[in-house]
Design a protein around this motif. Sequence first.
Motif, mmCIF file in Angstrom:
data_model
loop_
_atom_site.group_PDB
_atom_site.id
_atom_site.type_symbol
_atom_site.label_atom_id
_atom_site.label_comp_id
_atom_site.label_asym_id
_atom_site.label_seq_id
_atom_site.Cartn_x
_atom_site.Cartn_y
_atom_site.Cartn_z
ATOM 1 N N GLN A 167 0.535 -6.918 -7.022
ATOM 2 C CA GLN A 167 -0.009 -5.610 -7.407
ATOM 3 C C GLN A 167 0.193 -4.595 -6.281
ATOM 4 N N SER A 168 0.078 -3.330 -6.659
ATOM 5 C CA SER A 168 0.134 -2.261 -5.655
ATOM 6 C C SER A 168 -1.164 -1.474 -5.713
ATOM 7 N N VAL A 169 -1.444 -0.771 -4.630
ATOM 8 C CA VAL A 169 -2.670 0.020 -4.561
ATOM 9 C C VAL A 169 -2.709 1.049 -5.693
ATOM 10 N N GLU A 170 -1.574 1.695 -5.949
ATOM 11 C CA GLU A 170 -1.522 2.729 -6.986
ATOM 12 C C GLU A 170 -1.867 2.157 -8.360
ATOM 13 N N GLU A 171 -1.368 0.950 -8.640
ATOM 14 C CA GLU A 171 -1.670 0.326 -9.930
ATOM 15 C C GLU A 171 -3.146 -0.013 -10.061
ATOM 16 N N GLY A 228 0.787 -1.220 0.000
ATOM 17 C CA GLY A 228 0.000 0.000 0.000
ATOM 18 C C GLY A 228 0.817 1.266 0.000
ATOM 19 N N GLY A 229 2.089 1.201 -0.245
ATOM 20 C CA GLY A 229 2.909 2.403 -0.279
ATOM 21 C C GLY A 229 3.022 3.011 1.101
ATOM 22 N N ASP A 230 2.587 4.242 1.260
ATOM 23 C CA ASP A 230 2.677 4.973 2.521
ATOM 24 C C ASP A 230 1.792 4.378 3.611
ATOM 25 N N TYR A 231 0.807 3.623 3.236
ATOM 26 C CA TYR A 231 -0.152 3.119 4.218
ATOM 27 C C TYR A 231 0.162 1.712 4.690
ATOM 28 N N GLY A 232 1.282 1.157 4.306
ATOM 29 C CA GLY A 232 1.634 -0.206 4.718
ATOM 30 C C GLY A 232 0.867 -1.222 3.892
ATOM 31 N N ASP A 290 -16.267 -8.740 -8.370
ATOM 32 C CA ASP A 290 -16.039 -8.037 -7.097
ATOM 33 C C ASP A 290 -14.668 -7.409 -7.200
ATOM 34 N N PHE A 291 -14.562 -6.175 -6.662
ATOM 35 C CA PHE A 291 -13.252 -5.515 -6.716
ATOM 36 C C PHE A 291 -13.211 -4.464 -5.602
ATOM 37 N N ILE A 292 -12.522 -4.813 -4.517
ATOM 38 C CA ILE A 292 -12.421 -3.883 -3.390
ATOM 39 C C ILE A 292 -10.945 -3.775 -3.000
ATOM 40 N N VAL A 293 -10.451 -2.550 -2.960
ATOM 41 C CA VAL A 293 -9.095 -2.297 -2.450
ATOM 42 C C VAL A 293 -9.273 -1.551 -1.140
ATOM 43 N N GLN A 294 -8.695 -2.081 -0.063
ATOM 44 C CA GLN A 294 -8.881 -1.438 1.221
ATOM 45 C C GLN A 294 -7.566 -1.384 1.977
ATOM 46 N N GLY A 344 -5.926 0.805 -14.492
ATOM 47 C CA GLY A 344 -5.378 -0.294 -13.705
ATOM 48 C C GLY A 344 -6.132 -1.596 -13.874
ATOM 49 N N LYS A 345 -7.456 -1.535 -13.895
ATOM 50 C CA LYS A 345 -8.255 -2.753 -14.038
ATOM 51 C C LYS A 345 -8.101 -3.338 -15.442
#
Length: 159
Positions: A113-117, A70-74, A155-159, A123-124
């Motif tokens: 994958q990364s959150v930014e991607e 998640g980059g800066d968010y761990g 379904d597609f959830i990034v949290q 990205g999708k």
Amino acid sequence: MAKSSTSSGKKWLLVVLLMVFVSSATAAGVYLLMDTGSQAQAADNTEPEPITAPDPIFVKIDPFTVNISGGDYGNRFLYIGLTLQVDDETTRDLLVNHMPQVRSRMLMLFADQSVEELTSPDGKTRLSDQVMSLFDTPLTEPQPELAISDVLFTDFIVQ
């Protein structure tokens, strides 16, 4: 003179019968041509059979929950469910029979994958292309060519 009158009467009778025969043959020919034309016209006027699309074939893949960077968010997680649209039963059967391999490949891809991607505008789409490329490597040897036409995210959830 009676003899010439009888032969002349026979000639006239023959001419009249020949005219009746020719007239009947002409009328029958015209009737058949007109009937054939109306049948052809009726065949042209019938509506064409509607084109029906074949039923789609889908292979549902159970949802994943994957840790992603998640980059800066761990560490963050991705919850993703997807379905593959395939073009034939052979591809469907092969994917279902090799589902543990399919899921393993997807799990490795999603974990990388990364959150930014994943949250970028394309990205999708990029992820869908990467899922399709997972099947460039055969699942078994020998393997028929896989006919996968689409990756559908359910379904597609990034949290």
